[in-house]
Design an enzyme around this catalytic site. Structure first.
Site, PDB file in Angstrom:
ATOM      1  N   ASP A   9       0.796  -1.243   0.000  1.00  0.00           N
ATOM      2  CA  ASP A   9       0.000   0.000   0.000  1.00  0.00           C
ATOM      3  C   ASP A   9       0.828   1.293   0.000  1.00  0.00           C
ATOM      4  O   ASP A   9       0.485   2.246   0.704  1.00  0.00           O
ATOM      5  CB  ASP A   9      -0.954   0.010   1.199  1.00  0.00           C
ATOM      6  CG  ASP A   9      -1.989  -1.097   1.149  1.00  0.00           C
ATOM      7  OD1 ASP A   9      -1.923  -1.946   0.245  1.00  0.00           O
ATOM      8  OD2 ASP A   9      -2.852  -1.129   2.048  1.00  0.00           O
ATOM      9  N   HIS A  73     -10.327   7.178   1.123  1.00  0.00           N
ATOM     10  CA  HIS A  73      -8.958   7.086   0.634  1.00  0.00           C
ATOM     11  C   HIS A  73      -8.870   5.999  -0.426  1.00  0.00           C
ATOM     12  O   HIS A  73      -9.678   5.080  -0.468  1.00  0.00           O
ATOM     13  CB  HIS A  73      -7.984   6.767   1.780  1.00  0.00           C
ATOM     14  CG  HIS A  73      -8.310   5.482   2.483  1.00  0.00           C
ATOM     15  ND1 HIS A  73      -9.244   5.408   3.497  1.00  0.00           N
ATOM     16  CD2 HIS A  73      -7.864   4.209   2.303  1.00  0.00           C
ATOM     17  CE1 HIS A  73      -9.344   4.153   3.918  1.00  0.00           C
ATOM     18  NE2 HIS A  73      -8.514   3.403   3.202  1.00  0.00           N
ATOM     19  N   LYS A  98      -7.291  -4.814  -3.048  1.00  0.00           N
ATOM     20  CA  LYS A  98      -8.123  -5.270  -1.929  1.00  0.00           C
ATOM     21  C   LYS A  98      -9.082  -4.164  -1.482  1.00  0.00           C
ATOM     22  O   LYS A  98      -8.783  -2.982  -1.616  1.00  0.00           O
ATOM     23  CB  LYS A  98      -7.241  -5.705  -0.751  1.00  0.00           C
ATOM     24  CG  LYS A  98      -6.297  -4.622  -0.242  1.00  0.00           C
ATOM     25  CD  LYS A  98      -5.332  -5.189   0.794  1.00  0.00           C
ATOM     26  CE  LYS A  98      -4.286  -4.176   1.216  1.00  0.00           C
ATOM     27  NZ  LYS A  98      -4.810  -3.029   1.933  1.00  0.00           N
ATOM     28  N   CYS A 140      -2.062  -2.403   7.667  1.00  0.00           N
ATOM     29  CA  CYS A 140      -1.964  -3.327   6.529  1.00  0.00           C
ATOM     30  C   CYS A 140      -0.655  -4.104   6.480  1.00  0.00           C
ATOM     31  O   CYS A 140      -0.645  -5.257   6.048  1.00  0.00           O
ATOM     32  CB  CYS A 140      -2.217  -2.571   5.223  1.00  0.00           C
ATOM     33  SG  CYS A 140      -3.912  -1.915   5.160  1.00  0.00           S
TER      34      CYS A 140
END
Length: 195
Positions: A9, A73, A98, A140
């Site tokens: 990410d 976001h 995801k 994450c």
């Protein structure tokens, strides 16, 4: 033993100037790029994950608590969903998206083109060990590392190439990763949401 790097990410919205910025996000992007250039033979494979939100329900909130709910976001099609420009992506072989319709923290919840899951992709490429880097250490990165260990991969996190949202949740994440047998190297950058 085949080894993979999982880049978690490293997207514009999680770096300075983004809608859910974590302090140090941009430096993490640049640091990952420097390591990829300096040690090109360290990994047999490099993959990345992306938050990829369409309508993830209560994961988005106008009054977020920054624990289970967040400002909007990484909305599909937005600049915020793109990789940070300081992240070198030329070695990335697959991107696992995801969270389209619900919260998803672990890269192992995501899928690449053709709907292949991360664990299946790694096994298909004979990967036995993974190193995890990215944003955020306490969310994450933690979830991806825990799932990697649960899936049977020898798992390490390069903490110098991660940025955490807050000190308390980052320290709790480090404890949970250690307890799961994840090897931790270095120290994460600690930020605050919205900086």
């Amino acid at each position: 033993m085949s080894r993979a790097l999982i880049i978690v990410d490293v997207q514009n919205d999680f770096c300075e100037g983004g809608s859910l910025a974590v302090a140090g996000g941009a430096s993490v992007a640049a640091g990952i790029s420097r390591l990829l250039a300096a040690e090109p033979d360290r990994w047999d494979h490099v993959v990345a994950t992306k938050d990829h939100h369409i309508d993830p329900g209560p994961h988005f909130s106008a009054e977020p608590d920054f624990v289970g709910s967040w400002p909007p976001h990484c909305v599909v099609g937005s600049d915020g969903a793109q990789f940070h420009p300081d992240l070198a992506t030329d070695r990335v072989e697959a991107v696992f998206h995801k969270g389209e319709w619900q919260a998803a923290y672990s890269g192992f919840e995501g899928a690449a083109e053709g709907a292949e899951k991360l664990a299946d992709w790694l096994r298909r490429h004979s990967v036995e060990s993974v190193e995890v880097v990215g944003i955020a250490t306490d969310h994450c990165v933690r979830a991806t590392a825990l799932d990697a260990a649960r899936e049977g991969f020898a798992t390490s996190v390069l903490l110098d190439l991660t940025a955490g949202v807050a000190e308390g949740t980052t320290r709790a994440a480090l404890d949970s990763m250690r307890e799961a047998g994840v090897t931790l190297h270095g120290t994460p950058v600690l930020g605050t949401p919205g900086t």
